[in-house]
Design a protein around this motif. Structure first.
Motif, PDB file in Angstrom:
ATOM      1  N   ILE A  88       0.857  -1.185   0.000  1.00 37.54           N
ATOM      2  CA  ILE A  88       0.000   0.000   0.000  1.00 37.54           C
ATOM      3  C   ILE A  88       0.894   1.237   0.000  1.00 37.54           C
ATOM      4  CG2 ILE A  88      -1.970  -1.151   1.084  1.00 37.54           C
ATOM      5  CD1 ILE A  88      -1.178   0.212   3.747  1.00 37.54           C
ATOM      6  N   ILE A  89       0.484   2.229  -0.755  1.00 38.20           N
ATOM      7  CA  ILE A  89       1.160   3.516  -0.759  1.00 38.20           C
ATOM      8  C   ILE A  89       0.413   4.381   0.242  1.00 38.20           C
ATOM      9  CG2 ILE A  89       1.765   5.552  -2.117  1.00 38.20           C
ATOM     10  CD1 ILE A  89       3.269   2.986  -2.937  1.00 38.20           C
ATOM     11  N   VAL A  90       1.144   4.903   1.217  1.00 38.73           N
ATOM     12  CA  VAL A  90       0.542   5.716   2.266  1.00 38.73           C
ATOM     13  C   VAL A  90       1.270   7.051   2.261  1.00 38.73           C
ATOM     14  CG1 VAL A  90      -0.040   5.839   4.699  1.00 38.73           C
ATOM     15  CG2 VAL A  90       0.128   3.625   3.591  1.00 38.73           C
ATOM     16  N   THR A  91       0.569   8.096   1.828  1.00 36.25           N
ATOM     17  CA  THR A  91       1.212   9.387   1.652  1.00 36.25           C
ATOM     18  C   THR A  91       0.400  10.509   2.268  1.00 36.25           C
ATOM     19  OG1 THR A  91       2.216  10.853   0.000  1.00 36.25           O
ATOM     20  CG2 THR A  91       0.176   9.746  -0.647  1.00 36.25           C
ATOM     21  N   ALA A  92       1.076  11.403   2.932  1.00 34.84           N
ATOM     22  CA  ALA A  92       0.425  12.609   3.434  1.00 34.84           C
ATOM     23  C   ALA A  92       0.245  13.540   2.242  1.00 34.84           C
ATOM     24  CB  ALA A  92       1.275  13.271   4.509  1.00 34.84           C
ATOM     25  N   ALA A  93      -0.914  14.155   2.128  1.00 35.63           N
ATOM     26  CA  ALA A  93      -1.159  15.060   0.999  1.00 35.63           C
ATOM     27  C   ALA A  93      -2.255  16.047   1.366  1.00 35.63           C
ATOM     28  CB  ALA A  93      -1.565  14.275  -0.236  1.00 35.63           C
ATOM     29  N   ARG A  94      -2.100  17.222   0.853  1.00 38.99           N
ATOM     30  CA  ARG A  94      -3.167  18.209   0.947  1.00 38.99           C
ATOM     31  C   ARG A  94      -4.114  17.978  -0.225  1.00 38.99           C
ATOM     32  NH1 ARG A  94       1.438  20.296   2.840  1.00 38.99           N
ATOM     33  NH2 ARG A  94       1.360  21.414   4.805  1.00 38.99           N
ATOM     34  N   PRO A  95      -5.362  18.402  -0.102  1.00 45.00           N
ATOM     35  CA  PRO A  95      -6.327  18.138  -1.175  1.00 45.00           C
ATOM     36  C   PRO A  95      -5.840  18.551  -2.569  1.00 45.00           C
ATOM     37  CG  PRO A  95      -7.478  18.948   0.742  1.00 45.00           C
ATOM     38  CD  PRO A  95      -5.998  19.058   1.054  1.00 45.00           C
ATOM     39  N   LYS A  96      -5.118  19.659  -2.663  1.00 41.05           N
ATOM     40  CA  LYS A  96      -4.645  20.133  -3.965  1.00 41.05           C
ATOM     41  C   LYS A  96      -3.617  19.196  -4.604  1.00 41.05           C
ATOM     42  CE  LYS A  96      -4.990  25.050  -2.815  1.00 41.05           C
ATOM     43  NZ  LYS A  96      -4.213  26.286  -2.639  1.00 41.05           N
ATOM     44  N   THR A  97      -2.956  18.357  -3.812  1.00 39.28           N
ATOM     45  CA  THR A  97      -1.859  17.544  -4.346  1.00 39.28           C
ATOM     46  C   THR A  97      -2.213  16.073  -4.563  1.00 39.28           C
ATOM     47  OG1 THR A  97      -0.978  17.057  -2.125  1.00 39.28           O
ATOM     48  CG2 THR A  97      -0.157  19.055  -3.228  1.00 39.28           C
ATOM     49  N   VAL A  98      -3.358  15.638  -4.085  1.00 39.66           N
ATOM     50  CA  VAL A  98      -3.720  14.222  -4.188  1.00 39.66           C
ATOM     51  C   VAL A  98      -3.733  13.754  -5.639  1.00 39.66           C
ATOM     52  CG1 VAL A  98      -5.541  12.500  -3.768  1.00 39.66           C
ATOM     53  CG2 VAL A  98      -4.990  14.203  -2.014  1.00 39.66           C
ATOM     54  N   HIS A  99      -4.376  14.503  -6.510  1.00 39.08           N
ATOM     55  CA  HIS A  99      -4.479  14.119  -7.925  1.00 39.08           C
ATOM     56  C   HIS A  99      -3.094  14.017  -8.562  1.00 39.08           C
ATOM     57  CE1 HIS A  99      -6.408  13.631 -11.791  1.00 39.08           C
ATOM     58  NE2 HIS A  99      -5.618  14.568 -12.292  1.00 39.08           N
ATOM     59  N   GLU A 100      -2.215  14.958  -8.260  1.00 46.33           N
ATOM     60  CA  GLU A 100      -0.861  14.929  -8.815  1.00 46.33           C
ATOM     61  C   GLU A 100      -0.094  13.699  -8.328  1.00 46.33           C
ATOM     62  OE1 GLU A 100       1.346  18.523  -8.234  1.00 46.33           O
ATOM     63  OE2 GLU A 100      -0.255  19.777  -9.050  1.00 46.33           O
ATOM     64  N   LYS A 101      -0.245  13.376  -7.053  1.00 51.17           N
ATOM     65  CA  LYS A 101       0.462  12.212  -6.518  1.00 51.17           C
ATOM     66  C   LYS A 101      -0.030  10.925  -7.188  1.00 51.17           C
ATOM     67  CE  LYS A 101       2.015  13.832  -2.066  1.00 51.17           C
ATOM     68  NZ  LYS A 101       2.450  13.254  -0.812  1.00 51.17           N
ATOM     69  N   TRP A 102      -1.348  10.814  -7.365  1.00 50.62           N
ATOM     70  CA  TRP A 102      -1.894   9.639  -8.031  1.00 50.62           C
ATOM     71  C   TRP A 102      -1.391   9.565  -9.469  1.00 50.62           C
ATOM     72  CZ3 TRP A 102      -3.333   4.993  -7.573  1.00 50.62           C
ATOM     73  CH2 TRP A 102      -4.024   4.337  -8.592  1.00 50.62           C
ATOM     74  N   ASN A 103      -1.359  10.690 -10.169  1.00 46.28           N
ATOM     75  CA  ASN A 103      -0.853  10.703 -11.551  1.00 46.28           C
ATOM     76  C   ASN A 103       0.603  10.251 -11.597  1.00 46.28           C
ATOM     77  OD1 ASN A 103      -3.285  11.565 -12.568  1.00 46.28           O
ATOM     78  ND2 ASN A 103      -2.672  13.708 -12.751  1.00 46.28           N
TER      79      ASN A 103
END
Length: 189
Positions: A88-103
């Motif tokens: 599992i990938i477990v990452t701290a992210a702010r709402p603005k960055t979630v999409h970028e991290k998934w991409n």
């Protein structure tokens, strides 16, 4: 029988965030250049230009999609881990960055399904058998709960590494074998 769960952090564990954020800081605030080696703490307010808030430093649009892989072995080793374990990938992210991290994750590690992508700052709330992370604030609670950990060394975790016996992984080369060994040793106990 369930597969062991391997929780893997993203930023500065499978990719380089701080180095890229420093790059942009130094372009936009040349009077306050930062160096990776000087990042000895999570809180870097005292190092940055007064106008370079945490939001400016870590939330530049597009930042997370352009991060470099941690090293040339990380994709191959993550794929090996994924075949034998529940990664599992477990990452701290702010709402603005979630999409970028998934991409970013899908571009570099498309074998990781969406169901295995968790946005979570307080990783100790999740169930896993082994955590690979660079944050002492994540590693220590996991160790205290009796979980296996692997620390990715960076300047900001040096003090914690001197204080606590975190096993260290400086390269992803051989990571699968290392994880196998750690989990087998644990099972034999």
């Amino acid at each position: 029988m369930r597969k062991p769960i391997i929780a893997v952090d993203m930023d500065d564990t499978i990719c380089h965030l701080v180095k890229r954020a420093i790059h942009y800081n130094n372009i936009h605030f040349p009077t306050h250049p930062l160096r990776y080696e000087d990042m000895l703490e999570w809180n870097t307010d005292h190092l940055r230009h007064p106008e370079c808030t945490e939001e400016v430093f870590f939330q530049r649009p597009g930042l997370y999609e352009e991060l470099e892989l941690f090293d040339e072995h990380v994709v191959e080793e993550m794929e090996k881990l994924h075949r034998d374990y529940d990664v599992i990938i477990v990452t701290a992210a702010r709402p603005k960055t979630v999409h970028e991290k998934w991409n970013w994750l899908q571009r570099h590690m498309p074998f990781i399904p969406f169901d295995n992508f968790f946005v979570c700052k307080r990783k100790y709330l999740l169930e896993f058998d082994l955590l690979i992370d660079d944050g002492a604030h994540n590693l220590l609670p996991a160790m205290e709960r009796g979980k296996q950990v692997l620390c990715i060394p960076h300047p900001w975790n040096l003090k914690a590494r001197e204080q606590y016996p975190f096993p260290v992984m400086t390269s992803w080369q051989g990571a699968k074998e290392r994880v196998d060994e750690m989990l087998q040793t644990r099972a034999a106990m």
